[in-house]
Write a protein that holds these residues in place. Structure first.
Motif, PDB file in Angstrom:
ATOM      1  N   ALA A 116      57.082  14.677   4.931  1.00 45.18           N
ATOM      2  CA  ALA A 116      58.792  15.441   4.827  1.00 45.18           C
ATOM      3  C   ALA A 116      59.722  14.425   4.067  1.00 45.18           C
ATOM      4  O   ALA A 116      59.050  13.131   3.732  1.00 45.18           O
ATOM      5  CB  ALA A 116      59.281  15.082   5.981  1.00 45.18           C
ATOM      6  N   LEU A 117      60.621  14.461   3.102  1.00 44.34           N
ATOM      7  CA  LEU A 117      61.650  13.695   3.019  1.00 44.34           C
ATOM      8  C   LEU A 117      62.488  13.225   4.042  1.00 44.34           C
ATOM      9  O   LEU A 117      62.863  14.355   4.961  1.00 44.34           O
ATOM     10  CB  LEU A 117      61.755  14.713   1.384  1.00 44.34           C
ATOM     11  N   VAL A 118      62.400  12.135   3.568  1.00 45.33           N
ATOM     12  CA  VAL A 118      63.389  11.489   5.239  1.00 45.33           C
ATOM     13  C   VAL A 118      65.133  10.381   3.931  1.00 45.33           C
ATOM     14  O   VAL A 118      64.132   9.128   3.443  1.00 45.33           O
ATOM     15  CB  VAL A 118      62.748  10.384   5.789  1.00 45.33           C
ATOM     16  N   VAL A 119      65.969  10.738   4.710  1.00 45.39           N
ATOM     17  CA  VAL A 119      67.087  10.638   3.792  1.00 45.39           C
ATOM     18  C   VAL A 119      68.012   9.723   5.037  1.00 45.39           C
ATOM     19  O   VAL A 119      68.568   9.685   6.010  1.00 45.39           O
ATOM     20  CB  VAL A 119      68.055  11.427   3.115  1.00 45.39           C
ATOM     21  N   ALA A 120      68.157   7.868   4.721  1.00 44.32           N
ATOM     22  CA  ALA A 120      68.332   6.912   5.369  1.00 44.32           C
ATOM     23  C   ALA A 120      69.401   6.560   4.960  1.00 44.32           C
ATOM     24  O   ALA A 120      69.630   5.781   4.213  1.00 44.32           O
ATOM     25  CB  ALA A 120      67.114   6.869   6.214  1.00 44.32           C
ATOM     26  N   GLU A 121      70.603   6.283   5.699  1.00 42.25           N
ATOM     27  CA  GLU A 121      71.872   5.768   4.892  1.00 42.25           C
ATOM     28  C   GLU A 121      72.172   4.530   6.418  1.00 42.25           C
ATOM     29  O   GLU A 121      71.796   4.514   7.669  1.00 42.25           O
ATOM     30  CB  GLU A 121      73.352   6.904   5.484  1.00 42.25           C
ATOM     31  N   THR A 122      71.869   3.292   5.619  1.00 34.38           N
ATOM     32  CA  THR A 122      73.030   2.448   6.041  1.00 34.38           C
ATOM     33  C   THR A 122      73.970   1.521   5.358  1.00 34.38           C
ATOM     34  O   THR A 122      74.177   1.701   3.940  1.00 34.38           O
ATOM     35  CB  THR A 122      71.188   1.503   5.790  1.00 34.38           C
ATOM     36  N   GLY A 123      74.019   0.618   6.189  1.00 24.98           N
ATOM     37  CA  GLY A 123      75.651  -0.414   5.339  1.00 24.98           C
ATOM     38  C   GLY A 123      74.993  -1.107   4.095  1.00 24.98           C
ATOM     39  O   GLY A 123      73.415  -1.211   4.186  1.00 24.98           O
ATOM     40  N   GLU A 124      75.969  -1.559   3.311  1.00 25.71           N
ATOM     41  CA  GLU A 124      74.623  -2.401   2.206  1.00 25.71           C
ATOM     42  C   GLU A 124      74.232  -3.633   2.761  1.00 25.71           C
ATOM     43  O   GLU A 124      74.736  -4.234   3.520  1.00 25.71           O
ATOM     44  CB  GLU A 124      76.552  -2.175   1.897  1.00 25.71           C
ATOM     45  N   GLY A 125      73.665  -3.963   2.366  1.00 29.74           N
ATOM     46  CA  GLY A 125      72.819  -5.197   2.792  1.00 29.74           C
ATOM     47  C   GLY A 125      71.860  -4.465   3.788  1.00 29.74           C
ATOM     48  O   GLY A 125      71.069  -5.449   3.964  1.00 29.74           O
ATOM     49  N   GLU A 126      71.736  -3.987   4.101  1.00 28.73           N
ATOM     50  CA  GLU A 126      70.971  -3.824   5.003  1.00 28.73           C
ATOM     51  C   GLU A 126      69.674  -3.225   4.313  1.00 28.73           C
ATOM     52  O   GLU A 126      69.910  -2.318   3.478  1.00 28.73           O
ATOM     53  CB  GLU A 126      71.186  -2.399   6.089  1.00 28.73           C
ATOM     54  N   THR A 127      68.426  -3.484   5.008  1.00 29.88           N
ATOM     55  CA  THR A 127      66.769  -3.367   4.714  1.00 29.88           C
ATOM     56  C   THR A 127      65.958  -2.854   5.679  1.00 29.88           C
ATOM     57  O   THR A 127      66.362  -2.697   6.246  1.00 29.88           O
ATOM     58  CB  THR A 127      65.666  -4.228   4.026  1.00 29.88           C
ATOM     59  N   LEU A 128      65.250  -1.969   5.335  1.00 30.15           N
ATOM     60  CA  LEU A 128      64.813  -0.907   6.220  1.00 30.15           C
ATOM     61  C   LEU A 128      63.491  -1.708   5.545  1.00 30.15           C
ATOM     62  O   LEU A 128      62.803  -1.504   3.910  1.00 30.15           O
ATOM     63  CB  LEU A 128      64.554   0.107   5.344  1.00 30.15           C
ATOM     64  N   ASP A 129      62.177  -1.766   6.510  1.00 33.10           N
ATOM     65  CA  ASP A 129      60.911  -2.323   6.266  1.00 33.10           C
ATOM     66  C   ASP A 129      60.137  -1.360   7.916  1.00 33.10           C
ATOM     67  O   ASP A 129      59.656  -0.748   8.120  1.00 33.10           O
ATOM     68  CB  ASP A 129      60.464  -3.519   7.076  1.00 33.10           C
ATOM     69  N   LEU A 130      59.652  -0.233   6.340  1.00 32.20           N
ATOM     70  CA  LEU A 130      59.120   0.935   7.681  1.00 32.20           C
ATOM     71  C   LEU A 130      57.737   1.731   7.407  1.00 32.20           C
ATOM     72  O   LEU A 130      57.553   2.249   6.551  1.00 32.20           O
ATOM     73  CB  LEU A 130      60.109   2.712   7.042  1.00 32.20           C
TER      74      LEU A 130
END
Length: 189
Positions: A148-162
């Motif tokens: 699946a395509l997952v679209v995640a919105e975060t605040g500026e400067g937040e990183t995602l390690d998934l």
């Protein structure tokens, strides 16, 4: 705030009073859906005919935009009472009751899915580390289809390690950063 394109183009959407809900800005939604439609990893099938999940739905703008652009069905998960009232009003204004389901639930601990979704939107409050928690909970409950395509919105400067998710694109829009990932399995489009 309004629907940008498709069958509901121009439809004005309500949003709740106060600061508890932060709707995705029109220009960010436009950029996101343009990216989904035109990127090498996206295309028409990224949205059209998809089962969509809009978690931390708020006003429902992302899911309603997807429906307007040809998605088959959208399930909205939201737990804030004021946001739920506005979400239901926005669904009614678009006359999309037959192609939607609204769950008053916590997206980090959702109820079991009936069918997994091929397009997943996550727009949680910024700075609380909710994207990884929600992805774990949604995957465990069967909401995320393989690939699946997952679209995640975060605040500026937040990183995602998934771990297990392939990062396809990251775009900054003012205070918001949009991450597009592919869920494990399925091999993509």
């Amino acid at each position: 705030m309004r629907i940008i394109a498709g069958r509901h183009r121009g439809r004005v959407l309500r949003s709740p009073d106060g600061e508890a809900t932060r709707p995705t800005a029109d220009r960010v939604r436009q950029a996101l859906f343009d990216m989904l439609w035109h990127a090498a990893w996206g295309g028409r099938t990224a949205v059209h005919d998809q089962l969509v999940l809009d978690a931390f739905a708020g006003t429902g703008a992302l899911g309603l935009e997807a429906l307007s652009r040809g998605a088959d069905h959208c399930t909205f998960i939201e737990r804030d009472r004021a946001a739920l009232n506005v979400l239901r009003a926005n669904i009614g204004a678009c006359k999309e009751e037959a192609r939607t389901a609204v769950l008053a639930a916590d997206a980090t601990k959702p109820p079991p899915a009936r069918v997994p979704c091929g397009l997943v939107f996550l727009d949680p409050p910024y700075g609380k580390g909710l994207v990884p928690l929600a992805l774990d909970g949604l995957a465990a409950a069967g909401w995320i289809a393989p690939g699946a395509l997952v679209v995640a919105e975060t605040g500026e400067g937040e990183t995602l390690d998934l771990p297990g998710y392939e990062m396809l694109a990251t775009r900054s829009h003012g205070a918001a950063t949009v991450h597009v990932l592919r869920a494990p399995g399925g091999g993509g489009n």
